[in-house]
Motif scaffolding. Sequence first.
Motif, short mmCIF file in Angstrom:
data_model
loop_
_atom_site.label_atom_id
_atom_site.label_comp_id
_atom_site.label_asym_id
_atom_site.label_seq_id
_atom_site.Cartn_x
_atom_site.Cartn_y
_atom_site.Cartn_z
N ARG A 67 -16.42 -56.98 -50.27
CA ARG A 67 -17.40 -56.27 -51.09
C ARG A 67 -18.71 -57.07 -51.17
N ARG A 68 -18.61 -58.38 -51.36
CA ARG A 68 -19.82 -59.22 -51.42
C ARG A 68 -20.58 -59.20 -50.11
N ARG A 69 -19.85 -59.30 -49.00
CA ARG A 69 -20.50 -59.26 -47.68
C ARG A 69 -21.20 -57.93 -47.47
N ALA A 70 -20.56 -56.85 -47.87
CA ALA A 70 -21.15 -55.52 -47.71
C ALA A 70 -22.41 -55.40 -48.57
N GLU A 71 -22.37 -55.92 -49.80
CA GLU A 71 -23.56 -55.87 -50.67
C GLU A 71 -24.71 -56.66 -50.06
N LYS A 72 -24.40 -57.84 -49.48
CA LYS A 72 -25.44 -58.66 -48.85
C LYS A 72 -26.01 -57.95 -47.63
N ASP A 73 -25.15 -57.30 -46.84
CA ASP A 73 -25.63 -56.55 -45.68
C ASP A 73 -26.56 -55.42 -46.09
N VAL A 74 -26.22 -54.74 -47.19
CA VAL A 74 -27.07 -53.65 -47.67
C VAL A 74 -28.41 -54.20 -48.15
N GLN A 75 -28.39 -55.33 -48.88
CA GLN A 75 -29.64 -55.94 -49.35
C GLN A 75 -30.51 -56.36 -48.17
N ASP A 76 -29.90 -56.98 -47.16
CA ASP A 76 -30.66 -57.40 -45.98
C ASP A 76 -31.23 -56.19 -45.24
N ALA A 77 -30.44 -55.14 -45.14
CA ALA A 77 -30.93 -53.93 -44.46
C ALA A 77 -32.14 -53.35 -45.19
N ALA A 79 -34.22 -55.07 -47.20
CA ALA A 79 -35.33 -56.02 -47.17
C ALA A 79 -36.00 -56.08 -45.81
N TYR A 80 -35.23 -55.94 -44.75
CA TYR A 80 -35.78 -56.14 -43.41
C TYR A 80 -35.80 -54.87 -42.56
N ALA A 81 -35.70 -53.73 -43.21
CA ALA A 81 -35.68 -52.45 -42.48
C ALA A 81 -36.97 -52.20 -41.71
N THR A 82 -38.08 -52.70 -42.21
CA THR A 82 -39.39 -52.43 -41.59
C THR A 82 -39.77 -53.48 -40.55
N THR A 83 -38.87 -54.38 -40.21
CA THR A 83 -39.19 -55.47 -39.29
C THR A 83 -39.74 -54.98 -37.97
N GLY A 84 -39.08 -54.04 -37.34
CA GLY A 84 -39.53 -53.54 -36.03
C GLY A 84 -40.90 -52.89 -36.11
N PHE A 85 -41.09 -52.06 -37.12
CA PHE A 85 -42.38 -51.40 -37.31
C PHE A 85 -43.47 -52.44 -37.60
N ALA A 86 -43.17 -53.39 -38.47
CA ALA A 86 -44.17 -54.41 -38.82
C ALA A 86 -44.56 -55.22 -37.59
N ARG A 87 -43.59 -55.57 -36.77
CA ARG A 87 -43.88 -56.34 -35.54
C ARG A 87 -44.80 -55.53 -34.62
N ASP A 88 -44.56 -54.23 -34.53
CA ASP A 88 -45.39 -53.38 -33.67
C ASP A 88 -46.80 -53.22 -34.22
N ILE A 89 -46.95 -53.13 -35.53
CA ILE A 89 -48.27 -52.88 -36.13
C ILE A 89 -49.13 -54.16 -36.16
N LEU A 90 -48.51 -55.32 -35.91
CA LEU A 90 -49.29 -56.56 -35.88
C LEU A 90 -50.37 -56.52 -34.80
N SER A 91 -50.11 -55.86 -33.69
CA SER A 91 -51.13 -55.79 -32.63
C SER A 91 -52.34 -55.00 -33.11
N VAL A 92 -52.14 -54.00 -33.97
CA VAL A 92 -53.27 -53.25 -34.54
C VAL A 92 -54.10 -54.18 -35.41
N SER A 93 -53.43 -55.00 -36.21
CA SER A 93 -54.13 -55.96 -37.05
C SER A 93 -54.92 -56.95 -36.20
N ASP A 94 -54.30 -57.43 -35.12
CA ASP A 94 -54.98 -58.37 -34.22
C ASP A 94 -56.24 -57.73 -33.63
N ASN A 95 -56.14 -56.48 -33.20
CA ASN A 95 -57.29 -55.80 -32.61
C ASN A 95 -58.40 -55.58 -33.63
#
Length: 193
Positions: A67-77, A79-95
Amino acid sequence: MIDNDKSQADDDAVKKELEGVPEEFLDNGEDGASEDGFEKALDALKADLETAKQDILYAKAEAQNVRRRAEKDVQDARAYATTGFARDILSVSDNLERAIAAIPESLREDEKMKGLVAGIEATQRELEKVFGQHGVKRIASVGLPLDPNQHQAMMEVPTDEAEEGTIVQEMQSGYMIKDRLLRPAMVGVAKKP
């Protein structure tokens, strides 16, 4: 003789009734032996009960860990759900940064271009604000010692103005999302000439 026939009939009825009963539960008239058998059976049952109690405790602990592991996995998911999108949008910020840096001072003062420059700068500020709302923050670099967990050294710059191993130039900004590295800063590091 009647008593003998009655006694024989009682014995037959008792034998018939005791058919199928395990031997350890039968009292064969030996008082000590049946008590020892009973004590052994009771000890075996107590041992089985203790084993079952331990198994239940281990099962409860394992369920709690899952149960604790599942709760931590949900919290991580979350917290970090936007990681892929954020990494992609960094190039827009750079430009946007490059566009602002490329505008010469003469055009910044030109009345026809002031609105365009202000719009690009406002867009960059808004993007930084959104990054902040989602836990994406820029990594400090210039003037700090090289940290291989946050910086990627791209070149060495011969200089006497900074201590060796200090970052003197940033080619690309680095970013963190919450407490994880999103993109390392690409930097130039001082070395003695």
